[in-house]
Design an enzyme around this catalytic site. Sequence first.
Site, PDB file in Angstrom:
ATOM      1  N   SER A   1       0.932  -1.077  -0.059  1.00 57.67           N
ATOM      2  CA  SER A   1      -0.502  -0.017   0.234  1.00 57.67           C
ATOM      3  C   SER A   1       0.758   1.150  -0.016  1.00 57.67           C
ATOM      4  O   SER A   1       1.773   1.481   0.555  1.00 57.67           O
ATOM      5  CB  SER A   1      -0.918   0.205   1.011  1.00 57.67           C
ATOM      6  OG  SER A   1      -1.753  -0.626   1.606  1.00 57.67           O
TER       7      SER A   1
ATOM      8  N   HIS B   1      -3.183   0.903  -4.652  1.00 54.00           N
ATOM      9  CA  HIS B   1      -3.310  -0.603  -5.402  1.00 54.00           C
ATOM     10  C   HIS B   1      -3.273  -0.331  -7.214  1.00 54.00           C
ATOM     11  O   HIS B   1      -4.313  -0.598  -7.123  1.00 54.00           O
ATOM     12  CB  HIS B   1      -3.929  -1.482  -5.069  1.00 54.00           C
ATOM     13  CG  HIS B   1      -2.974  -2.191  -3.809  1.00 54.00           C
ATOM     14  ND1 HIS B   1      -2.210  -2.924  -3.123  1.00 54.00           N
ATOM     15  CD2 HIS B   1      -3.263  -1.748  -2.284  1.00 54.00           C
ATOM     16  CE1 HIS B   1      -1.737  -2.901  -2.073  1.00 54.00           C
ATOM     17  NE2 HIS B   1      -2.570  -2.453  -1.538  1.00 54.00           N
TER      18      HIS B   1
ATOM     19  N   HIS C   1      -4.969  -8.489  -1.261  1.00 54.99           N
ATOM     20  CA  HIS C   1      -5.499  -9.142   0.019  1.00 54.99           C
ATOM     21  C   HIS C   1      -6.522 -10.279   0.468  1.00 54.99           C
ATOM     22  O   HIS C   1      -7.290 -10.678   0.050  1.00 54.99           O
ATOM     23  CB  HIS C   1      -5.713  -8.225   1.355  1.00 54.99           C
ATOM     24  CG  HIS C   1      -4.765  -6.493   1.239  1.00 54.99           C
ATOM     25  ND1 HIS C   1      -5.490  -6.084  -0.089  1.00 54.99           N
ATOM     26  CD2 HIS C   1      -3.564  -6.130   1.418  1.00 54.99           C
ATOM     27  CE1 HIS C   1      -4.180  -5.494  -0.310  1.00 54.99           C
ATOM     28  NE2 HIS C   1      -3.010  -5.271   0.590  1.00 54.99           N
TER      29      HIS C   1
ATOM     30  N   TYR D   1      -8.579 -10.158   2.760  1.00 50.68           N
ATOM     31  CA  TYR D   1      -9.794  -9.771   3.354  1.00 50.68           C
ATOM     32  C   TYR D   1     -10.979  -8.991   2.075  1.00 50.68           C
ATOM     33  O   TYR D   1     -12.091  -8.956   2.392  1.00 50.68           O
ATOM     34  CB  TYR D   1      -9.996  -7.812   3.991  1.00 50.68           C
ATOM     35  CG  TYR D   1      -9.229  -7.463   3.333  1.00 50.68           C
ATOM     36  CD1 TYR D   1      -9.228  -6.672   2.364  1.00 50.68           C
ATOM     37  CD2 TYR D   1      -7.652  -6.924   3.760  1.00 50.68           C
ATOM     38  CE1 TYR D   1      -8.930  -5.666   2.009  1.00 50.68           C
ATOM     39  CE2 TYR D   1      -6.956  -6.534   3.112  1.00 50.68           C
ATOM     40  CZ  TYR D   1      -7.183  -5.251   2.111  1.00 50.68           C
ATOM     41  OH  TYR D   1      -6.436  -4.059   1.610  1.00 50.68           O
ATOM     42  N   GLU D   2     -10.213  -9.374   0.672  1.00 47.82           N
ATOM     43  CA  GLU D   2     -10.867  -8.724  -0.378  1.00 47.82           C
ATOM     44  C   GLU D   2     -11.717 -10.382  -0.852  1.00 47.82           C
ATOM     45  O   GLU D   2     -13.235  -9.725  -1.859  1.00 47.82           O
ATOM     46  CB  GLU D   2      -9.845  -8.276  -1.374  1.00 47.82           C
ATOM     47  CG  GLU D   2      -9.010  -7.175  -0.994  1.00 47.82           C
ATOM     48  CD  GLU D   2      -8.341  -6.576  -2.479  1.00 47.82           C
ATOM     49  OE1 GLU D   2      -8.944  -6.288  -3.831  1.00 47.82           O
ATOM     50  OE2 GLU D   2      -6.584  -6.590  -2.058  1.00 47.82           O
TER      51      GLU D   2
ATOM     52  N   ALA E   1       3.155  -1.813   4.116  1.00 51.65           N
ATOM     53  CA  ALA E   1       2.480  -0.794   4.777  1.00 51.65           C
ATOM     54  C   ALA E   1       1.972  -1.720   5.800  1.00 51.65           C
ATOM     55  O   ALA E   1       1.457  -2.671   6.452  1.00 51.65           O
ATOM     56  CB  ALA E   1       1.608   0.025   4.004  1.00 51.65           C
TER      57      ALA E   1
ATOM     58  N   MET F   1      -1.260  -6.821   6.860  1.00 48.79           N
ATOM     59  CA  MET F   1      -3.057  -7.270   6.435  1.00 48.79           C
ATOM     60  C   MET F   1      -2.442  -8.928   4.552  1.00 48.79           C
ATOM     61  O   MET F   1      -3.061  -8.487   3.896  1.00 48.79           O
ATOM     62  CB  MET F   1      -3.944  -6.833   5.653  1.00 48.79           C
ATOM     63  CG  MET F   1      -4.562  -5.898   7.183  1.00 48.79           C
ATOM     64  SD  MET F   1      -6.011  -4.979   6.628  1.00 48.79           S
ATOM     65  CE  MET F   1      -6.017  -3.563   7.847  1.00 48.79           C
TER      66      MET F   1
ATOM     67  N   ASN G   1       2.137   3.822  10.546  1.00 52.29           N
ATOM     68  CA  ASN G   1       1.067   3.936  11.689  1.00 52.29           C
ATOM     69  C   ASN G   1       1.673   4.061  13.177  1.00 52.29           C
ATOM     70  O   ASN G   1       2.285   2.619  13.373  1.00 52.29           O
ATOM     71  CB  ASN G   1      -0.201   4.267  11.619  1.00 52.29           C
ATOM     72  CG  ASN G   1      -0.820   2.953  11.153  1.00 52.29           C
ATOM     73  OD1 ASN G   1      -0.566   2.896   9.979  1.00 52.29           O
ATOM     74  ND2 ASN G   1      -1.341   2.213  12.130  1.00 52.29           N
TER      75      ASN G   1
ATOM     76  N   HIS H   1      -6.757   4.289   6.812  1.00 54.22           N
ATOM     77  CA  HIS H   1      -6.178   3.793   5.033  1.00 54.22           C
ATOM     78  C   HIS H   1      -5.321   5.489   4.884  1.00 54.22           C
ATOM     79  O   HIS H   1      -4.741   5.119   4.102  1.00 54.22           O
ATOM     80  CB  HIS H   1      -7.040   3.523   4.239  1.00 54.22           C
ATOM     81  CG  HIS H   1      -6.502   3.285   2.539  1.00 54.22           C
ATOM     82  ND1 HIS H   1      -4.980   1.990   3.493  1.00 54.22           N
ATOM     83  CD2 HIS H   1      -6.541   2.949   1.873  1.00 54.22           C
ATOM     84  CE1 HIS H   1      -4.942   1.651   1.686  1.00 54.22           C
ATOM     85  NE2 HIS H   1      -5.815   2.116   0.346  1.00 54.22           N
TER      86      HIS H   1
HETATM   87  N1  HPA Z   1      -2.811  -2.095  10.808  1.00 56.83           N
HETATM   88  C1  HPA Z   1      -2.623  -3.290  10.087  1.00 56.83           C
HETATM   89  N2  HPA Z   1      -2.825  -3.198   8.825  1.00 56.83           N
HETATM   90  C2  HPA Z   1      -2.620  -2.213   8.918  1.00 56.83           C
HETATM   91  C3  HPA Z   1      -1.587  -0.704   9.387  1.00 56.83           C
HETATM   92  C4  HPA Z   1      -2.011  -1.033  10.530  1.00 56.83           C
HETATM   93  O1  HPA Z   1      -1.681  -0.420  11.668  1.00 56.83           O
HETATM   94  N3  HPA Z   1      -1.607  -0.291   8.974  1.00 56.83           N
HETATM   95  C5  HPA Z   1      -1.353  -0.054   7.652  1.00 56.83           C
HETATM   96  N4  HPA Z   1      -1.417  -1.615   7.146  1.00 56.83           N
END
Ligand code: HPA
Length: 279
Positions: free
Chosen positions: A33, A64, A86, A88-89, A116, A217, A241, A253
């Site tokens: 990401s 993406h 991913h 989750y998709e 990420a 993820m 983050n 996001h």
């Molecule tokens: N949690 C899960 N997936 C992520 C995060 C997060 O804080 N940051 C970027 N992808």
Amino acid sequence: MGDFLTLADIEKAAEAVQKRSDHQPRVGLILGSGLGPLADSVEDAQAIPYSDIPGWPVSGVKGHVGQLVLGRLEGVSAVVMQGRTHYYEGYDMPRLGLPVRVMQRLGIQEFFVTNAAGAVNPDFEPGELMLLTDHLNLLGMAGQNPLRGPNLDELGPRFPDMSQVYDRELQALAREVAAEENLGLQEGVYCCLAGPSFETPADLRFLRAVGVDAVGMSTVPEAIVARHSGTRVMGVSGISNKANLDGNTETTHEEVLEAGKVLVPKLTALVRGVLRKLS
Ligand code: HPA
């Protein structure tokens, strides 16, 4: 049952790529990401949209791009996934392994996987890179492994070893490059969760207690498929983050994509540096 890959599925997808490109990649790269712009520096690039490759899992997630870029980086022939799909998709885990299978079929020896991630380790700051030294396969422990289903014996063993997923020589090269170019590389254990919801403070305290440094993820399924066939793996997280252990800040996001802007130049320098040392 489930959506398990066959050798024919892999062959068909690889042929579709080979019809569109004459590159014979030595390394494979997945850009996570916000990290996609690294693909812009590929030379002699030939791009193929994922939707043109039969059976390829297609992502709709912002940040993406969704194309395979073949070309050269630091003189090394490379196949780059600009964006990934991913769990989750909605795809089954084995299907998420198809891109790595295709890259292996195209001939890659080394696989660089990026993502990420949220910092669970309180010493990590957004904008820093983390070299993966290991991963925690929580999804796998819950039964979601990309190798579930009939084993493709031609590609690797039924019970592949995972004692050294992230290649030690590649880790050493990454450390050298980071020191030479002042990239401030952190190191640690990455954990892949299913998402798409971010973690609660309780989730994060749990992850911290079991030794996780960064959470995301992705990456773990791809690394497992790579190791199944003996491909050497280097993993890098872009910390986007701080994980919200106290419950007082939100994770979005947008901040993940924003951090990508700071991370792309560092990640580019790291990957290019390791490729130079490899070639
Ligand atoms: N949690 C899960 N997936 C992520 C995060 C997060 O804080 N940051 C970027 N992808």
